[in-house]
Design a protein around this motif. Sequence first.
Motif, PDB file in Angstrom:
ATOM      1  N   ARG A  77     -14.208  98.269  36.512  1.00  0.00           N
ATOM      2  CA  ARG A  77     -15.070  97.211  35.739  1.00  0.00           C
ATOM      3  C   ARG A  77     -15.391  97.405  34.163  1.00  0.00           C
ATOM      4  O   ARG A  77     -15.457  98.707  33.819  1.00  0.00           O
TER       5      ARG A  77
ATOM      6  N   GLN B 110     -16.251  97.134  30.172  1.00  0.00           N
ATOM      7  CA  GLN B 110     -17.578  97.016  29.652  1.00  0.00           C
ATOM      8  C   GLN B 110     -17.954  95.567  28.797  1.00  0.00           C
ATOM      9  O   GLN B 110     -18.936  95.383  28.319  1.00  0.00           O
TER      10      GLN B 110
ATOM     11  N   LYS C 177     -11.961 101.192  29.783  1.00  0.00           N
ATOM     12  CA  LYS C 177     -12.963 100.400  30.256  1.00  0.00           C
ATOM     13  C   LYS C 177     -13.677  99.666  28.960  1.00  0.00           C
ATOM     14  O   LYS C 177     -14.141  98.506  29.251  1.00  0.00           O
ATOM     15  N   GLU C 178     -13.825 100.391  27.848  1.00  0.00           N
ATOM     16  CA  GLU C 178     -14.571 100.073  26.788  1.00  0.00           C
ATOM     17  C   GLU C 178     -13.931  98.716  26.148  1.00  0.00           C
ATOM     18  O   GLU C 178     -14.941  97.761  25.415  1.00  0.00           O
TER      19      GLU C 178
END
Length: 389
Positions: A62, A64, A120-121
């Motif tokens: 997932r 961000q 993810k970021e």
Amino acid sequence: MRQEALKSLFPIMVERRRYLHRHPELSFKEQKTSAYVADVLTKLGIDIIVGVGGNGIIGTIRGQLPGKTVALRADMDALPIQDEKTCDYASQVPGVMHACGHDGHTAVLLAVAEYFSARKEALHGEIRLLFQPAEEVCPGGALSMIEAGALDGVDVIYGVHLWTPIPVGTAASRPGPLMASTDEFFIELSGRGGHGGMPHAAIDSVVAGAALVMQLQSIVSRSVNPLDPAVVTIGSIHGGTAQNVIADTCRLAGTVRCFHEETRQRIRERIEQLAQGTAQAYGAGVSIEYMTGYPSLVNHQPEFERFEQIAAKEAGLAVELSAQIMPAEDFAYYLQRVPGCFMLVGAGNPEKNATYPHHHPKFDIDEDAMLHAAGLLIAMAQAFQSDRQ
């Protein structure tokens, strides 16, 4: 930056692929392969669901940032073939080998998992990783993965196949039907056995079977549009036990491959009609077992166009329009439910002895193809997310 990151992951890709090549597992028996994949994903901090549809795994990364959900799929199963290569990563399991590149597919998707889990970021939406069992044997693993929720909430899906018929550094696909549907049939003709010197007192099932083989060859040439590719192949015919005995039974087995459902149904009808008619003509009985396999794999036009743009621009690959090909793929089931594209990534290279066809005992790939496949999957996912922001 993407290419540099993948180059740093390439050694572990090769290591994982060779480990899997040494330890292949057949369809529906991928327990150790599944455990290996789960261990890698767990160490990367990726949420996983194991035992999906048997030995499948769903991994979720997932991001961000808001965005859509992109599914990426790799198959994990091997084939019942004795590995005849002489190399340090040859199969250590007698009679079983990765003769179709699924070990490479798994290693590629694990590298993709590493790439996205470390970013993810900057990731929009979600990456859904589908490690699928049992692609090689009908009914396959895709349907059970779907039934277990693999595509729930998915907006698009991509898959690759490392493909030795095209050279490394090249990628190919096409819009619409790319790979054929595949069905199997088994026909048993029942006659009346007797002495080879007294055929008038018997009903020769072998003669009826031979006549039926020839009748079935007329289906493609006379019952199918000449512009619509199709194949009807009789792969085996068995009957009789001795040269002077008229056989009471003869069994035929064959396969049907085509690209359109109406053609598929027409061929089935003609097989059944010809089997019944030929049996009647020779005074024999007949039983027909028809097994419906994978549907034709049909790529979606917008996602194929994305592939055309991205493969060259972002993944640095030469792009070809693939011909339609008769091998089948249960990735077709995913594409029946969500948009997507299945892509062939060149893995052939005579300089590395990667010239043998798929399902050959000496099959191997140019492992550089894994770098290209990983880059293509990442680029396709990022391009889709960029368009949906």
